[in-house]
Design a protein around this motif. Structure first.
Motif, PDB file in Angstrom:
ATOM      1  N   ASN A  25       0.826  -1.203   0.000  1.00  0.00           N
ATOM      2  CA  ASN A  25       0.000   0.000   0.000  1.00  0.00           C
ATOM      3  C   ASN A  25       0.865   1.260   0.000  1.00  0.00           C
ATOM      4  OD1 ASN A  25      -2.447   1.477   0.107  1.00  0.00           O
ATOM      5  ND2 ASN A  25      -2.250   1.696   2.322  1.00  0.00           N
ATOM      6  N   LEU A  26       1.879   1.309  -0.836  1.00  0.00           N
ATOM      7  CA  LEU A  26       2.810   2.426  -0.821  1.00  0.00           C
ATOM      8  C   LEU A  26       2.125   3.776  -0.992  1.00  0.00           C
ATOM      9  CD1 LEU A  26       5.882   0.971  -2.751  1.00  0.00           C
ATOM     10  CD2 LEU A  26       5.427   1.012  -0.284  1.00  0.00           C
ATOM     11  N   ALA A  27       1.068   3.824  -1.780  1.00  0.00           N
ATOM     12  CA  ALA A  27       0.363   5.095  -1.992  1.00  0.00           C
ATOM     13  C   ALA A  27      -0.414   5.532  -0.753  1.00  0.00           C
ATOM     14  CB  ALA A  27      -0.586   4.967  -3.186  1.00  0.00           C
ATOM     15  N   GLY A  28      -0.692   4.599   0.159  1.00  0.00           N
ATOM     16  CA  GLY A  28      -1.482   4.928   1.338  1.00  0.00           C
ATOM     17  C   GLY A  28      -0.690   5.023   2.636  1.00  0.00           C
ATOM     18  N   ILE A  29       0.627   4.883   2.554  1.00  0.00           N
ATOM     19  CA  ILE A  29       1.452   4.938   3.756  1.00  0.00           C
ATOM     20  C   ILE A  29       1.422   6.357   4.324  1.00  0.00           C
ATOM     21  CG2 ILE A  29       3.850   4.805   4.599  1.00  0.00           C
ATOM     22  CD1 ILE A  29       2.498   2.073   4.108  1.00  0.00           C
ATOM     23  N   GLU A  30       1.237   6.458   5.648  1.00  0.00           N
ATOM     24  CA  GLU A  30       1.181   7.756   6.324  1.00  0.00           C
ATOM     25  C   GLU A  30       2.474   8.091   7.067  1.00  0.00           C
ATOM     26  OE1 GLU A  30      -2.284   7.485   8.783  1.00  0.00           O
ATOM     27  OE2 GLU A  30      -3.630   7.390   7.049  1.00  0.00           O
ATOM     28  N   LYS A  31       3.138   7.056   7.587  1.00  0.00           N
ATOM     29  CA  LYS A  31       4.378   7.280   8.332  1.00  0.00           C
ATOM     30  C   LYS A  31       5.350   6.143   8.037  1.00  0.00           C
ATOM     31  CE  LYS A  31       2.051   9.524  12.208  1.00  0.00           C
ATOM     32  NZ  LYS A  31       0.667   9.130  11.941  1.00  0.00           N
ATOM     33  N   HIS A  32       6.645   6.462   8.141  1.00  0.00           N
ATOM     34  CA  HIS A  32       7.697   5.471   7.915  1.00  0.00           C
ATOM     35  C   HIS A  32       8.696   5.629   9.051  1.00  0.00           C
ATOM     36  CE1 HIS A  32      10.290   3.335   4.644  1.00  0.00           C
ATOM     37  NE2 HIS A  32      10.547   2.860   5.843  1.00  0.00           N
ATOM     38  N   ARG A  61       3.172  -5.538  13.637  1.00  0.00           N
ATOM     39  CA  ARG A  61       2.380  -6.630  13.047  1.00  0.00           C
ATOM     40  C   ARG A  61       1.184  -6.970  13.937  1.00  0.00           C
ATOM     41  NH1 ARG A  61       6.881  -9.753  10.945  1.00  0.00           N
ATOM     42  NH2 ARG A  61       7.190 -10.067  13.129  1.00  0.00           N
ATOM     43  N   GLU A  62       1.431  -7.099  15.250  1.00  0.00           N
ATOM     44  CA  GLU A  62       0.353  -7.418  16.196  1.00  0.00           C
ATOM     45  C   GLU A  62      -0.774  -6.391  16.143  1.00  0.00           C
ATOM     46  OE1 GLU A  62       2.951  -9.535  19.788  1.00  0.00           O
ATOM     47  OE2 GLU A  62       2.282  -7.458  20.023  1.00  0.00           O
ATOM     48  N   LEU A  63      -0.406  -5.139  15.983  1.00  0.00           N
ATOM     49  CA  LEU A  63      -1.396  -4.054  15.960  1.00  0.00           C
ATOM     50  C   LEU A  63      -2.037  -3.872  14.585  1.00  0.00           C
ATOM     51  CD1 LEU A  63       0.548  -1.493  18.169  1.00  0.00           C
ATOM     52  CD2 LEU A  63      -1.512  -2.775  18.810  1.00  0.00           C
ATOM     53  N   GLY A  64      -1.588  -4.626  13.601  1.00  0.00           N
ATOM     54  CA  GLY A  64      -2.161  -4.540  12.261  1.00  0.00           C
ATOM     55  C   GLY A  64      -1.838  -3.247  11.541  1.00  0.00           C
ATOM     56  N   LEU A  65      -0.658  -2.679  11.832  1.00  0.00           N
ATOM     57  CA  LEU A  65      -0.276  -1.405  11.223  1.00  0.00           C
ATOM     58  C   LEU A  65       0.585  -1.548   9.980  1.00  0.00           C
ATOM     59  CD1 LEU A  65       0.511   0.562  14.504  1.00  0.00           C
ATOM     60  CD2 LEU A  65      -1.541   0.727  13.080  1.00  0.00           C
ATOM     61  N   VAL A  66       1.135  -2.744   9.754  1.00  0.00           N
ATOM     62  CA  VAL A  66       2.021  -2.979   8.609  1.00  0.00           C
ATOM     63  C   VAL A  66       1.511  -4.159   7.794  1.00  0.00           C
ATOM     64  CG1 VAL A  66       4.078  -2.018   9.727  1.00  0.00           C
ATOM     65  CG2 VAL A  66       3.566  -4.446   9.987  1.00  0.00           C
ATOM     66  N   ALA A  67       2.021  -4.289   6.561  1.00  0.00           N
ATOM     67  CA  ALA A  67       1.666  -5.430   5.718  1.00  0.00           C
ATOM     68  C   ALA A  67       2.004  -6.703   6.480  1.00  0.00           C
ATOM     69  CB  ALA A  67       2.421  -5.358   4.396  1.00  0.00           C
ATOM     70  N   PRO A  72      -2.063  -1.139   4.817  1.00  0.00           N
ATOM     71  CA  PRO A  72      -1.261  -0.709   5.969  1.00  0.00           C
ATOM     72  C   PRO A  72      -0.956   0.786   5.870  1.00  0.00           C
ATOM     73  CG  PRO A  72       0.104  -1.886   4.405  1.00  0.00           C
ATOM     74  CD  PRO A  72      -1.311  -2.015   3.922  1.00  0.00           C
ATOM     75  N   LYS A  73      -0.783   1.418   7.021  1.00  0.00           N
ATOM     76  CA  LYS A  73      -0.519   2.861   7.079  1.00  0.00           C
ATOM     77  C   LYS A  73       0.911   3.184   7.487  1.00  0.00           C
ATOM     78  CE  LYS A  73      -4.766   3.867   6.123  1.00  0.00           C
ATOM     79  NZ  LYS A  73      -5.075   4.208   4.754  1.00  0.00           N
ATOM     80  N   ILE A  74       1.640   2.168   7.958  1.00  0.00           N
ATOM     81  CA  ILE A  74       2.988   2.371   8.489  1.00  0.00           C
ATOM     82  C   ILE A  74       3.976   1.481   7.739  1.00  0.00           C
ATOM     83  CG2 ILE A  74       4.441   2.241  10.569  1.00  0.00           C
ATOM     84  CD1 ILE A  74       2.123   4.204  10.909  1.00  0.00           C
ATOM     85  N   MET A  75       5.157   2.029   7.458  1.00  0.00           N
ATOM     86  CA  MET A  75       6.283   1.247   6.945  1.00  0.00           C
ATOM     87  C   MET A  75       7.356   1.273   8.018  1.00  0.00           C
ATOM     88  SD  MET A  75       6.054   0.131   3.657  1.00  0.00           S
ATOM     89  CE  MET A  75       7.734   0.030   3.078  1.00  0.00           C
ATOM     90  N   ILE A 120       0.180   6.048  16.172  1.00  0.00           N
ATOM     91  CA  ILE A 120      -1.274   5.864  16.219  1.00  0.00           C
ATOM     92  C   ILE A 120      -2.016   7.174  16.471  1.00  0.00           C
ATOM     93  CG2 ILE A 120      -3.174   4.743  17.484  1.00  0.00           C
ATOM     94  CD1 ILE A 120      -1.285   2.313  17.848  1.00  0.00           C
ATOM     95  N   ARG A 121      -1.577   7.958  17.480  1.00  0.00           N
ATOM     96  CA  ARG A 121      -2.325   9.170  17.853  1.00  0.00           C
ATOM     97  C   ARG A 121      -1.744  10.476  17.311  1.00  0.00           C
ATOM     98  NH1 ARG A 121      -2.805   6.188  22.804  1.00  0.00           N
ATOM     99  NH2 ARG A 121      -1.175   7.388  23.817  1.00  0.00           N
ATOM    100  N   ASN A 122      -0.665  10.386  16.529  1.00  0.00           N
ATOM    101  CA  ASN A 122      -0.043  11.588  15.943  1.00  0.00           C
ATOM    102  C   ASN A 122       0.474  12.570  16.987  1.00  0.00           C
ATOM    103  OD1 ASN A 122      -0.444  10.853  13.203  1.00  0.00           O
ATOM    104  ND2 ASN A 122      -2.600  11.437  13.424  1.00  0.00           N
ATOM    105  N   GLU A 123       0.914  12.055  18.120  1.00  0.00           N
ATOM    106  CA  GLU A 123       1.463  12.897  19.180  1.00  0.00           C
ATOM    107  C   GLU A 123       2.877  12.418  19.492  1.00  0.00           C
ATOM    108  OE1 GLU A 123      -1.249  12.396  22.437  1.00  0.00           O
ATOM    109  OE2 GLU A 123      -2.942  13.205  21.292  1.00  0.00           O
TER     110      GLU A 123
END
Length: 143
Positions: A25-32, A61-67, A72-75, A120-123
């Motif tokens: 989901n490279l086009a949808g990644i929000e943070k790396h 992986r446990e939190l379902g944030l990566v492929a 996925p939203k995180i790399m 997750i919370r952008n803080e």
């Protein structure tokens, strides 16, 4: 058996790159997030860097944030060296649209807080920020 032409090889590589782009989901990644965790690193002992890296991979992986989750939203990437050779392991979070936040002393415990607060919370986790150009920081905070 004939060898593929240069054009056929390029087409095959393009299709392969497109599959990888969709898979991650490279086009949808929000943070790396990059973490310094290699034998060459001088910011922390190799064993500490690898403990942090293994924790980061498992926890994201446990939190379902990566492929391999859908969209996925995180790399995450293990880096050879992030050039900041002090108070490691060092991590940097790059945000799509601009901004980065550099973190020090990224033990598994600190990484858990970075995941929960920043990813997750952008803080950003202020207690471990080295420097930041992130739009997530409030005026007057470390930058």
């Amino acid at each position: 058996m004939s060898r593929p032409s240069l054009r056929e090889m390029r087409l095959s590589l393009t299709r392969s790159a497109e599959r990888v782009s969709k898979k991650y989901n490279l086009a949808g990644i929000e943070k790396h997030i990059f973490l310094c965790a290699e034998a060459k690193c001088k910011c922390a002992p190799f064993s500490e860097g690898m403990e942090s890296w293994n924790f980061l991979k498992k926890r994201l992986r446990e939190l379902g944030l990566v492929a391999p989750v859908e969209n996925p939203k995180i790399m995450r990437t293990k880096a050879n060296c992030l050039t900041v050779c002090a108070e490691g392991p060092i991590a940097v979070v790059y945000e799509v649209g601009g901004g980065s936040t550099w973190y020090k002393q990224c033990t598994p415990e600190v990484l858990e807080d970075i995941i929960q607060n920043h990813l997750i919370r952008n803080e950003p986790l202020q207690s471990h920020v080295l420097t930041s150009s992130s739009s997530s920081l409030k005026k007057g905070e470390v930058s």
